[in-house]
Design a protein around this motif. Sequence first.
Motif, PDB file in Angstrom:
ATOM      1  N   TYR A 190      25.044  60.897 -56.220  1.00 38.35           N
ATOM      2  CA  TYR A 190      25.791  59.686 -56.548  1.00 38.35           C
ATOM      3  C   TYR A 190      27.060  59.660 -55.727  1.00 38.35           C
ATOM      4  O   TYR A 190      27.527  60.706 -55.264  1.00 38.35           O
ATOM      5  CB  TYR A 190      26.136  59.663 -58.046  1.00 38.35           C
ATOM      6  CG  TYR A 190      24.929  59.412 -58.925  1.00 38.35           C
ATOM      7  CD1 TYR A 190      24.535  58.115 -59.223  1.00 38.35           C
ATOM      8  CD2 TYR A 190      24.196  60.465 -59.443  1.00 38.35           C
ATOM      9  CE1 TYR A 190      23.428  57.872 -60.029  1.00 38.35           C
ATOM     10  CE2 TYR A 190      23.084  60.236 -60.245  1.00 38.35           C
ATOM     11  CZ  TYR A 190      22.710  58.931 -60.529  1.00 38.35           C
ATOM     12  OH  TYR A 190      21.611  58.700 -61.310  1.00 38.35           O
ATOM     13  N   PRO A 191      27.667  58.503 -55.571  1.00 40.52           N
ATOM     14  CA  PRO A 191      28.911  58.447 -54.796  1.00 40.52           C
ATOM     15  C   PRO A 191      30.045  59.205 -55.500  1.00 40.52           C
ATOM     16  O   PRO A 191      30.074  59.279 -56.737  1.00 40.52           O
ATOM     17  CB  PRO A 191      29.217  56.947 -54.707  1.00 40.52           C
ATOM     18  CG  PRO A 191      28.444  56.300 -55.792  1.00 40.52           C
ATOM     19  CD  PRO A 191      27.256  57.191 -56.064  1.00 40.52           C
ATOM     20  N   ALA A 192      30.966  59.707 -54.731  1.00 35.35           N
ATOM     21  CA  ALA A 192      32.109  60.444 -55.293  1.00 35.35           C
ATOM     22  C   ALA A 192      32.974  59.547 -56.167  1.00 35.35           C
ATOM     23  O   ALA A 192      33.686  60.035 -57.042  1.00 35.35           O
ATOM     24  CB  ALA A 192      32.940  61.038 -54.160  1.00 35.35           C
ATOM     25  N   THR A 193      32.890  58.259 -55.959  1.00 40.97           N
ATOM     26  CA  THR A 193      33.693  57.302 -56.723  1.00 40.97           C
ATOM     27  C   THR A 193      33.030  56.876 -58.031  1.00 40.97           C
ATOM     28  O   THR A 193      33.580  56.038 -58.750  1.00 40.97           O
ATOM     29  CB  THR A 193      33.951  56.042 -55.880  1.00 40.97           C
ATOM     30  OG1 THR A 193      32.678  55.479 -55.492  1.00 40.97           O
ATOM     31  CG2 THR A 193      34.774  56.357 -54.644  1.00 40.97           C
ATOM     32  N   ARG A 194      31.908  57.478 -58.351  1.00 40.19           N
ATOM     33  CA  ARG A 194      31.209  57.099 -59.584  1.00 40.19           C
ATOM     34  C   ARG A 194      32.091  57.374 -60.797  1.00 40.19           C
ATOM     35  O   ARG A 194      32.719  58.433 -60.886  1.00 40.19           O
ATOM     36  CB  ARG A 194      29.905  57.892 -59.727  1.00 40.19           C
ATOM     37  CG  ARG A 194      29.049  57.408 -60.890  1.00 40.19           C
ATOM     38  CD  ARG A 194      27.764  58.187 -60.987  1.00 40.19           C
ATOM     39  NE  ARG A 194      26.810  57.463 -61.826  1.00 40.19           N
ATOM     40  CZ  ARG A 194      25.879  58.053 -62.547  1.00 40.19           C
ATOM     41  NH1 ARG A 194      25.746  59.368 -62.527  1.00 40.19           N
ATOM     42  NH2 ARG A 194      25.059  57.332 -63.273  1.00 40.19           N
ATOM     43  N   PRO A 195      32.158  56.438 -61.755  1.00 42.61           N
ATOM     44  CA  PRO A 195      32.957  56.681 -62.957  1.00 42.61           C
ATOM     45  C   PRO A 195      32.520  57.964 -63.665  1.00 42.61           C
ATOM     46  O   PRO A 195      31.362  58.359 -63.608  1.00 42.61           O
ATOM     47  CB  PRO A 195      32.676  55.459 -63.834  1.00 42.61           C
ATOM     48  CG  PRO A 195      32.249  54.400 -62.880  1.00 42.61           C
ATOM     49  CD  PRO A 195      31.525  55.120 -61.772  1.00 42.61           C
ATOM     50  N   THR A 196      33.466  58.617 -64.322  1.00 42.15           N
ATOM     51  CA  THR A 196      33.173  59.878 -65.005  1.00 42.15           C
ATOM     52  C   THR A 196      32.790  59.673 -66.463  1.00 42.15           C
ATOM     53  O   THR A 196      32.273  60.582 -67.097  1.00 42.15           O
ATOM     54  CB  THR A 196      34.383  60.825 -64.933  1.00 42.15           C
ATOM     55  OG1 THR A 196      35.516  60.161 -65.489  1.00 42.15           O
ATOM     56  CG2 THR A 196      34.677  61.222 -63.493  1.00 42.15           C
ATOM     57  N   VAL A 197      33.031  58.490 -66.998  1.00 43.52           N
ATOM     58  CA  VAL A 197      32.701  58.180 -68.387  1.00 43.52           C
ATOM     59  C   VAL A 197      31.309  57.558 -68.429  1.00 43.52           C
ATOM     60  O   VAL A 197      30.976  56.709 -67.608  1.00 43.52           O
ATOM     61  CB  VAL A 197      33.739  57.189 -68.976  1.00 43.52           C
ATOM     62  CG1 VAL A 197      33.385  56.796 -70.393  1.00 43.52           C
ATOM     63  CG2 VAL A 197      35.133  57.779 -68.907  1.00 43.52           C
ATOM     64  N   SER A 198      30.500  57.977 -69.411  1.00 40.37           N
ATOM     65  CA  SER A 198      29.147  57.423 -69.519  1.00 40.37           C
ATOM     66  C   SER A 198      29.120  56.251 -70.489  1.00 40.37           C
ATOM     67  O   SER A 198      30.008  56.090 -71.316  1.00 40.37           O
ATOM     68  CB  SER A 198      28.164  58.489 -69.989  1.00 40.37           C
ATOM     69  OG  SER A 198      28.211  58.635 -71.393  1.00 40.37           O
ATOM     70  N   TRP A 199      28.066  55.465 -70.374  1.00 37.15           N
ATOM     71  CA  TRP A 199      27.876  54.341 -71.303  1.00 37.15           C
ATOM     72  C   TRP A 199      27.787  54.835 -72.740  1.00 37.15           C
ATOM     73  O   TRP A 199      28.228  54.164 -73.661  1.00 37.15           O
ATOM     74  CB  TRP A 199      26.643  53.526 -70.911  1.00 37.15           C
ATOM     75  CG  TRP A 199      25.346  54.034 -71.469  1.00 37.15           C
ATOM     76  CD1 TRP A 199      24.694  53.557 -72.566  1.00 37.15           C
ATOM     77  CD2 TRP A 199      24.545  55.111 -70.988  1.00 37.15           C
ATOM     78  NE1 TRP A 199      23.542  54.263 -72.790  1.00 37.15           N
ATOM     79  CE2 TRP A 199      23.423  55.235 -71.831  1.00 37.15           C
ATOM     80  CE3 TRP A 199      24.650  56.006 -69.923  1.00 37.15           C
ATOM     81  CZ2 TRP A 199      22.432  56.186 -71.648  1.00 37.15           C
ATOM     82  CZ3 TRP A 199      23.665  56.948 -69.733  1.00 37.15           C
ATOM     83  CH2 TRP A 199      22.584  57.041 -70.589  1.00 37.15           C
TER      84      TRP A 199
END
Length: 166
Positions: free
Chosen positions: A149-158
Amino acid sequence: MSFKKGNRMQPSPPKLPLTPEEKQRLKASKVKLNDIALMELSELAFYLQTSIERAQYLRGLAEFQSVPSIGPKVSERVVQMGFYSLDDIKQTSGEELINRWEEQCGYWEDPCLEDSFRCIVHYANHPTSERTWFDFTDERKHYREQNGYPATRPTVSWKDIFNKTR
């Protein structure tokens, strides 16, 4: 998302956020919900007595729901990203769409949403396909094993977001 009519499958009518007045106008004009995805914007706006923007929004929801196995929630997300037709989405990819959606909403999504986005892009490029979103799970898994996944992917999940609201 289809029903059987005679010996062939017919798509279910799209679920659209129509006002009672819009529903009445469509009925009076003998426009069926299944026809909306194929209508010209000016024609739909005329029948609904609404703006081109509103007609574009509703037609986009209807068009994306015409894809096998794609429902109103996924269609809404695609439209929220600024896509209003299958032609608009042809040149993108499921992974681009999920990355864009996650950046927009600020949390990472259920992986099945990426499968759904992959299905929509596939259908845009292969309109006679009957593949459904779950036919893209292995493709997604393979892609993510190879590319992550991109490094900018959010760290919080749905899950974190929606468990806090309950």
